[in-house]
Design a protein around this motif. Structure first.
Motif, PDB file in Angstrom:
ATOM      1  N   SER A  88     -20.720  19.044  -8.812  1.00 62.04           N
ATOM      2  CA  SER A  88     -19.754  18.630  -7.786  1.00 62.04           C
ATOM      3  C   SER A  88     -19.905  19.454  -6.509  1.00 62.04           C
ATOM      4  CB  SER A  88     -18.328  18.756  -8.329  1.00 62.04           C
ATOM      5  OG  SER A  88     -18.078  20.085  -8.760  1.00 62.04           O
ATOM      6  N   LEU A  89     -20.202  20.736  -6.648  1.00 61.91           N
ATOM      7  CA  LEU A  89     -20.357  21.565  -5.440  1.00 61.91           C
ATOM      8  C   LEU A  89     -21.590  21.168  -4.644  1.00 61.91           C
ATOM      9  CD1 LEU A  89     -19.409  25.263  -6.275  1.00 61.91           C
ATOM     10  CD2 LEU A  89     -18.246  23.645  -4.775  1.00 61.91           C
ATOM     11  N   VAL A 139     -20.807  18.050  -2.797  1.00 61.22           N
ATOM     12  CA  VAL A 139     -19.953  18.352  -1.637  1.00 61.22           C
ATOM     13  C   VAL A 139     -20.799  18.912  -0.504  1.00 61.22           C
ATOM     14  CG1 VAL A 139     -18.280  20.082  -0.848  1.00 61.22           C
ATOM     15  CG2 VAL A 139     -17.720  18.632  -2.782  1.00 61.22           C
ATOM     16  N   VAL A 199     -22.827  16.071   1.109  1.00 61.89           N
ATOM     17  CA  VAL A 199     -22.022  15.244   2.024  1.00 61.89           C
ATOM     18  C   VAL A 199     -21.749  16.014   3.321  1.00 61.89           C
ATOM     19  CG1 VAL A 199     -19.798  14.084   2.332  1.00 61.89           C
ATOM     20  CG2 VAL A 199     -20.996  13.896   0.159  1.00 61.89           C
ATOM     21  N   ALA A 200     -21.473  17.314   3.192  1.00 64.20           N
ATOM     22  CA  ALA A 200     -21.224  18.128   4.397  1.00 64.20           C
ATOM     23  C   ALA A 200     -22.462  18.154   5.290  1.00 64.20           C
ATOM     24  CB  ALA A 200     -20.829  19.539   3.991  1.00 64.20           C
ATOM     25  N   GLU A 231     -22.790  14.912   7.116  1.00 61.84           N
ATOM     26  CA  GLU A 231     -21.852  14.870   8.253  1.00 61.84           C
ATOM     27  C   GLU A 231     -22.451  15.603   9.453  1.00 61.84           C
ATOM     28  OE1 GLU A 231     -17.404  14.467   6.417  1.00 61.84           O
ATOM     29  OE2 GLU A 231     -18.222  16.472   6.536  1.00 61.84           O
ATOM     30  N   GLN A 232     -23.034  16.767   9.145  1.00 63.26           N
ATOM     31  CA  GLN A 232     -23.614  17.604  10.211  1.00 63.26           C
ATOM     32  C   GLN A 232     -24.829  16.919  10.836  1.00 63.26           C
ATOM     33  OE1 GLN A 232     -22.224  20.947  10.035  1.00 63.26           O
ATOM     34  NE2 GLN A 232     -23.139  21.636  11.931  1.00 63.26           N
ATOM     35  N   LEU A 238     -17.877  11.876  10.383  1.00 63.61           N
ATOM     36  CA  LEU A 238     -16.941  12.397   9.387  1.00 63.61           C
ATOM     37  C   LEU A 238     -16.847  11.367   8.267  1.00 63.61           C
ATOM     38  CD1 LEU A 238     -13.890  13.942  11.299  1.00 63.61           C
ATOM     39  CD2 LEU A 238     -15.624  15.137   9.965  1.00 63.61           C
ATOM     40  N   ILE A 239     -16.966  11.820   7.049  1.00 64.69           N
ATOM     41  CA  ILE A 239     -16.952  10.903   5.907  1.00 64.69           C
ATOM     42  C   ILE A 239     -15.628  11.058   5.164  1.00 64.69           C
ATOM     43  CG2 ILE A 239     -18.068  10.346   3.716  1.00 64.69           C
ATOM     44  CD1 ILE A 239     -20.682  11.488   5.124  1.00 64.69           C
ATOM     45  N   ASP A 251     -12.616  10.770   2.308  1.00 64.18           N
ATOM     46  CA  ASP A 251     -12.638  10.931   0.845  1.00 64.18           C
ATOM     47  C   ASP A 251     -12.917   9.603   0.125  1.00 64.18           C
ATOM     48  OD1 ASP A 251     -11.959  13.451   1.468  1.00 64.18           O
ATOM     49  OD2 ASP A 251     -10.025  13.483   0.443  1.00 64.18           O
ATOM     50  N   LEU A 260     -16.519   8.561  -0.719  1.00 61.16           N
ATOM     51  CA  LEU A 260     -17.407   9.412  -1.528  1.00 61.16           C
ATOM     52  C   LEU A 260     -18.083   8.680  -2.697  1.00 61.16           C
ATOM     53  CD1 LEU A 260     -15.515  12.839  -1.556  1.00 61.16           C
ATOM     54  CD2 LEU A 260     -17.402  12.091  -0.111  1.00 61.16           C
ATOM     55  N   ARG A 267     -11.446  17.831  10.618  1.00 66.77           N
ATOM     56  CA  ARG A 267     -11.014  16.685   9.821  1.00 66.77           C
ATOM     57  C   ARG A 267      -9.497  16.706   9.646  1.00 66.77           C
ATOM     58  NH1 ARG A 267     -14.359  14.437   6.039  1.00 66.77           N
ATOM     59  NH2 ARG A 267     -15.544  16.372   5.944  1.00 66.77           N
ATOM     60  N   ARG A 299     -14.171  20.408   3.481  1.00 69.82           N
ATOM     61  CA  ARG A 299     -15.426  19.903   2.919  1.00 69.82           C
ATOM     62  C   ARG A 299     -15.381  19.844   1.399  1.00 69.82           C
ATOM     63  NH1 ARG A 299     -20.309  22.036   6.837  1.00 69.82           N
ATOM     64  NH2 ARG A 299     -19.954  20.468   8.413  1.00 69.82           N
ATOM     65  N   SER A 300     -14.586  20.711   0.795  1.00 73.64           N
ATOM     66  CA  SER A 300     -14.486  20.633  -0.671  1.00 73.64           C
ATOM     67  C   SER A 300     -13.402  19.644  -1.068  1.00 73.64           C
ATOM     68  CB  SER A 300     -14.248  22.016  -1.273  1.00 73.64           C
ATOM     69  OG  SER A 300     -13.052  22.561  -0.769  1.00 73.64           O
ATOM     70  N   ARG A 301     -12.882  18.907  -0.090  1.00 75.27           N
ATOM     71  CA  ARG A 301     -11.938  17.806  -0.327  1.00 75.27           C
ATOM     72  C   ARG A 301     -10.664  18.286  -0.994  1.00 75.27           C
ATOM     73  NH1 ARG A 301     -14.490  13.659   2.647  1.00 75.27           N
ATOM     74  NH2 ARG A 301     -16.541  14.584   2.884  1.00 75.27           N
ATOM     75  N   HIS A 330     -15.577  27.579 -13.532  1.00 74.26           N
ATOM     76  CA  HIS A 330     -16.221  26.857 -12.421  1.00 74.26           C
ATOM     77  C   HIS A 330     -15.972  27.647 -11.134  1.00 74.26           C
ATOM     78  CE1 HIS A 330     -16.710  23.596  -9.404  1.00 74.26           C
ATOM     79  NE2 HIS A 330     -17.540  23.080 -10.286  1.00 74.26           N
ATOM     80  N   THR A 376     -15.046  26.699  -8.241  1.00 78.35           N
ATOM     81  CA  THR A 376     -13.861  26.306  -7.460  1.00 78.35           C
ATOM     82  C   THR A 376     -12.779  25.627  -8.301  1.00 78.35           C
ATOM     83  OG1 THR A 376     -14.926  24.220  -6.856  1.00 78.35           O
ATOM     84  CG2 THR A 376     -15.128  26.041  -5.295  1.00 78.35           C
TER      85      THR A 376
END
Lengths: 81, 384
Positions: free
Chosen positions: A39-40, A43, A46-47, A50-51, A56-57, A59, A62, B49, B184-186, B242, B244
């Motif tokens: 998951s990290l 993330v 996706v970041a 965006e860059q 901007l995406i 939620d 996703l 955001r 960014r980590s939503r 984990h 996070t």
């Protein structure tokens, strides 16, 4: 922007996050199931998108980010909208 | 038979929060159900955001010194309330997530990353310098649990005799770096923070500082000071699950609460109130709910959370919330939980919706952090 340009950027970003990925990651392989992106890592991916693409995406979008194919399709729609 | 630990009390507190620059103002506005959340045009213009947050709109300081000035201002008030001339050997124990976040943020503007003088240690050093202190010191960067950790470190130093007085708490200036990271980590809400609510969508950032004077109860009483509350014990654990996400069953969080209770020599039935971490994220609230149900079973104590009112001040959060706990003990009142409207049926936690007057002997102050860091601080009402 062409699909090839988008794909090349996405492959570059994925390799930066997970260097062990093959250079020519198949377009339809699943990031999580086939390449064990956690998951990290997703993330971060996706970041980086965006860059790189200056967007901007949200939620709710996703779920589209599961493979190179689906991600490219999503970006084409966003960038030409 | 083990001797009872030396009672440690809080005799002074000072804070700056998005709902007021004093303990009494924060308490008053919290009881009124206010929330400091608002939209910040500067964040919107800069393209973040999320542009909603809880900030101190009337506190000004040079950007690279905002944290240390927040800490100093809060400490000065705490010392004034304690009515104490600090001895030189006073210990200083400060928690923060990032230190002066602005120093990191300058990198994005093309400056060389130079953190010398801007880490959490800089807050501790500044207080020692300003108040001419040379006692023991700890600078603790355990993210969102750092305030609780700092109080625990002070308690330990006082009990061991390494310090006779301690200044301890948490400091966090508003961090654009954290804003980007959590976005960014939503983990961010776009509108408001709703702890344990079925519609919760995440956290919103806060900022501030809360500093406390702690001393041994007998020293405080000898000099005629009025203890505000007794700090009993700190339970700590790590999920090791984990980087996070919290361990979904809340096992580590439950362990922290259980260890605090065990060290305090009481059972869960003695707890009258839990000031929950309640960050408002789906995962963290869900895990904390399970942890509380595991510890307390069907008989849950009063549960409140403050992050819907003052946002999440990261390393300062649990220190600001400690001040709320102390006020609750003094006034025998559990504050309302801003943002909590419809309890999430799955989480099963009904937070206070209004200020609730009730007998409060013991309160737990929960604070959990990325990295699976869990802490729970046990406090008792001070009775002469």
């Amino acid at each position: 922007m062409t699909d090839q340009h988008i794909l090349s950027t996405l492959r570059h970003e994925l390799k930066s996050i997970k260097p062990k990925l093959p250079d020519n990651l198949p377009e339809n392989s699943h990031f999580k199931n086939d390449w064990q992106l956690d998951s990290l890592e997703l993330v971060e991916f996706v970041a980086r998108i965006e860059q790189s693409f200056g967007i901007l995406i949200p939620d709710e979008d996703l779920p589209d980010f599961i493979s190179l194919e689906s991600t490219t399709r999503y970006l084409q729609n966003r960038l030409t909208a | 038979m083990k001797n009872a630990p030396e009672p440690i009390v809080i005799t002074g507190m000072g804070l700056l929060s998005p709902l007021g620059d004093s303990v009494s103002l924060l308490w008053q506005r919290l009881l009124a159900g206010e929330s400091a959340v608002c939209n910040w045009p500067d964040l919107q213009e800069e393209g973040y955001r999320v542009s909603k947050a809880c900030r101190l709109d009337d506190f000004t300081a040079p950007p690279l010194r905002r944290g240390r000035m927040l800490g100093f201002t809060a400490a000065r008030e705490a010392i004034r309330q304690a009515g104490l001339t600090l001895p030189a050997e006073t210990g200083v124990f400060i928690g923060s997530t990032l230190g002066e976040s602005r120093a990191f943020e300058q990198k994005a503007e093309g400056h060389r990353l130079n953190l010398a003088g801007y880490t959490v240690e800089s807050f501790t050093a500044f207080l020692r310098q300003k108040f001419k202190l040379s006692g023991p010191q700890r600078s603790i960067a355990t993210a969102c649990a750092a305030g609780n950790y700092a109080i625990g470190a002070a308690m330990s130093a006082l009990r061991s005799g390494r310090a006779s007085v301690a200044l301890a708490g948490g400091v966090e200036p508003f961090s654009r770096l954290a804003l980007v990271g959590f976005s960014r980590s939503r983990a961010m809400a776009t509108d408001r923070c709703q702890p344990f609510d079925q519609n919760r969508s995440g956290m919103l950032l806060g900022e501030g500082a809360a500093i406390f004077v702690l001393e041994k109860a007998r020293d405080a009483l000898r000099r005629g000071a009025r203890p505000l509350a007794e700090v009993i014990s700190l339970g700590l654990s790590c999920d090791a699950h984990h980087p996070t996400a919290p361990e979904p069953e809340g096992r580590g969080m439950a362990t922290a609460m259980r260890l605090a209770l065990e060290a305090g020599g009481i059972g869960p039935e003695a707890i009258d109130w839990v000031n929950a971490h309640g960050s408002g994220t789906r995962l963290s609230d869900s895990a904390e709910a399970k942890a509380m149900r595991h510890i307390f079973g069907a008989r849950l104590p009063a549960i409140s959370g403050s992050k819907g009112a003052i946002g999440h001040a990261l390393g300062a959060a649990s220190a600001l919330e400690l001040a709320i706990c102390v006020q609750g003990l003094l006034h025998q009142t559990v504050p309302p939980t801003a943002g909590h409207e419809q309890a999430d049926p799955e989480a099963g936690i009904n937070c206070t919706r209004n200020a609730r007057q009730q007998p409060i002997q013991y309160v737990l102050n929960n604070a959990f952090a990325f990295g699976g860091i869990n802490s729970s601080l046990l406090l008792r009402r001070w009775e002469n």
